[in-house]
Design a protein around this motif. Structure first.
Motif, PDB file in Angstrom:
ATOM      1  N   SER A  70      10.276  -7.449   2.521  1.00  0.00           N
ATOM      2  CA  SER A  70       9.242  -6.766   3.320  1.00  0.00           C
ATOM      3  C   SER A  70       8.291  -5.981   2.419  1.00  0.00           C
ATOM      4  O   SER A  70       7.082  -5.982   2.634  1.00  0.00           O
ATOM      5  CB  SER A  70       9.886  -5.827   4.337  1.00  0.00           C
ATOM      6  OG  SER A  70      10.572  -6.555   5.313  1.00  0.00           O
ATOM      7  N   PHE A  71       8.837  -5.301   1.406  1.00  0.00           N
ATOM      8  CA  PHE A  71       7.977  -4.526   0.508  1.00  0.00           C
ATOM      9  C   PHE A  71       7.055  -5.415  -0.312  1.00  0.00           C
ATOM     10  O   PHE A  71       5.920  -5.046  -0.570  1.00  0.00           O
ATOM     11  CB  PHE A  71       8.798  -3.626  -0.409  1.00  0.00           C
ATOM     12  CG  PHE A  71       9.235  -2.331   0.228  1.00  0.00           C
ATOM     13  CD1 PHE A  71       8.833  -1.981   1.504  1.00  0.00           C
ATOM     14  CD2 PHE A  71      10.051  -1.457  -0.451  1.00  0.00           C
ATOM     15  CE1 PHE A  71       9.230  -0.803   2.094  1.00  0.00           C
ATOM     16  CE2 PHE A  71      10.451  -0.260   0.129  1.00  0.00           C
ATOM     17  CZ  PHE A  71      10.042   0.052   1.404  1.00  0.00           C
ATOM     18  N   ASN A  74       4.341  -6.462   2.180  1.00  0.00           N
ATOM     19  CA  ASN A  74       3.504  -5.311   2.525  1.00  0.00           C
ATOM     20  C   ASN A  74       2.632  -4.880   1.353  1.00  0.00           C
ATOM     21  O   ASN A  74       1.463  -4.513   1.538  1.00  0.00           O
ATOM     22  CB  ASN A  74       4.360  -4.131   2.976  1.00  0.00           C
ATOM     23  CG  ASN A  74       4.978  -4.334   4.338  1.00  0.00           C
ATOM     24  OD1 ASN A  74       4.613  -5.259   5.070  1.00  0.00           O
ATOM     25  ND2 ASN A  74       5.923  -3.496   4.688  1.00  0.00           N
ATOM     26  N   THR A  75       3.183  -4.910   0.137  1.00  0.00           N
ATOM     27  CA  THR A  75       2.411  -4.518  -1.041  1.00  0.00           C
ATOM     28  C   THR A  75       1.191  -5.412  -1.201  1.00  0.00           C
ATOM     29  O   THR A  75       0.084  -4.928  -1.451  1.00  0.00           O
ATOM     30  CB  THR A  75       3.289  -4.575  -2.303  1.00  0.00           C
ATOM     31  OG1 THR A  75       4.345  -3.612  -2.167  1.00  0.00           O
ATOM     32  CG2 THR A  75       2.488  -4.277  -3.555  1.00  0.00           C
ATOM     33  N   TRP A  78      -1.316  -4.345   1.346  1.00  0.00           N
ATOM     34  CA  TRP A  78      -1.994  -3.116   0.942  1.00  0.00           C
ATOM     35  C   TRP A  78      -3.034  -3.434  -0.130  1.00  0.00           C
ATOM     36  O   TRP A  78      -4.137  -2.876  -0.118  1.00  0.00           O
ATOM     37  CB  TRP A  78      -1.010  -2.075   0.403  1.00  0.00           C
ATOM     38  CG  TRP A  78      -0.169  -1.399   1.445  1.00  0.00           C
ATOM     39  CD1 TRP A  78       1.181  -1.454   1.535  1.00  0.00           C
ATOM     40  CD2 TRP A  78      -0.603  -0.563   2.523  1.00  0.00           C
ATOM     41  NE1 TRP A  78       1.608  -0.716   2.612  1.00  0.00           N
ATOM     42  CE2 TRP A  78       0.532  -0.149   3.239  1.00  0.00           C
ATOM     43  CE3 TRP A  78      -1.854  -0.122   2.963  1.00  0.00           C
ATOM     44  CZ2 TRP A  78       0.483   0.680   4.353  1.00  0.00           C
ATOM     45  CZ3 TRP A  78      -1.912   0.707   4.082  1.00  0.00           C
ATOM     46  CH2 TRP A  78      -0.771   1.096   4.759  1.00  0.00           C
ATOM     47  N   GLY A  85       0.531  -0.409  -3.848  1.00  0.00           N
ATOM     48  CA  GLY A  85       1.758  -0.689  -3.113  1.00  0.00           C
ATOM     49  C   GLY A  85       2.540   0.569  -2.777  1.00  0.00           C
ATOM     50  O   GLY A  85       3.426   0.547  -1.921  1.00  0.00           O
ATOM     51  N   ASN A  88       3.406   1.855   0.728  1.00  0.00           N
ATOM     52  CA  ASN A  88       4.598   1.504   1.500  1.00  0.00           C
ATOM     53  C   ASN A  88       5.398   2.743   1.867  1.00  0.00           C
ATOM     54  O   ASN A  88       6.083   2.761   2.889  1.00  0.00           O
ATOM     55  CB  ASN A  88       5.497   0.545   0.710  1.00  0.00           C
ATOM     56  CG  ASN A  88       5.032  -0.885   0.801  1.00  0.00           C
ATOM     57  OD1 ASN A  88       4.652  -1.365   1.868  1.00  0.00           O
ATOM     58  ND2 ASN A  88       5.059  -1.571  -0.320  1.00  0.00           N
ATOM     59  N   GLY A 101       1.003   1.565   9.487  1.00  0.00           N
ATOM     60  CA  GLY A 101       1.289   0.287   8.853  1.00  0.00           C
ATOM     61  C   GLY A 101       0.955  -0.886   9.747  1.00  0.00           C
ATOM     62  O   GLY A 101       0.347  -1.865   9.306  1.00  0.00           O
TER      63      GLY A 101
END
Length: 137
Positions: A70-71, A74-75, A78, A85, A88, A101
């Motif tokens: 997920s990170f 998501n990074t 972003w 990142g 997060n 988010g």
């Protein structure tokens, strides 16, 4: 979407790829949890405490993998907004973080053109000529 989507923190992705990646991560997490619980139930562990501890360990490992994947996704999202990142971490702010988010990563378009994280993500909807290998007139 390719394997780099889930393993590398570099680059940018668009909203469509982000949504698809989120669905893949959560379906894989649910499937892993279900499979682990089924295997534990079928293993015949007689000691309830040992089985319970194994289940906790399994859940911990699966959730760590979920967080990592997920990170990474998501990074990259972003990055599409021109942000680091480290944003997060904002997702951990109660109530406001997840809403921020969801809106920023899931619904708002990223920056147009190149930014410090690279060129914009090309999707099939934006560049059909690249998708099918034809040159633009």
């Amino acid at each position: 979407m390719n394997s780099q989507t889930f393993t590398s923190f570099d680059g940018r992705i668009g909203r469509q790829t982000w949504w698809l990646a989120q669905i893949v991560v959560w379906i894989a997490t649910a499937a892993a949890m279900f499979a682990g619980a089924a295997l534990l139930a079928l293993s015949g562990v007689d000691n309830y405490a040992a089985g319970f501890s194994l289940m906790h360990l399994l859940v911990f490992i699966i959730l760590i993998a979920n967080l990592y994947f997920s990170f990474t996704v998501n990074t990259k999202r972003w990055h599409d907004h021109g942000r680091s990142g480290w944003w997060n971490l904002a997702l951990f702010v109660p109530v406001v973080g997840p809403l921020l988010g969801l809106v920023m990563l899931g619904f708002l378009a990223g920056e147009e053109g190149d930014n410090r994280f690279g060129p914009p993500a090309v999707t099939g909807a934006e560049e059909p000529s690249q998708r099918f290998g034809r040159a633009q007139p």
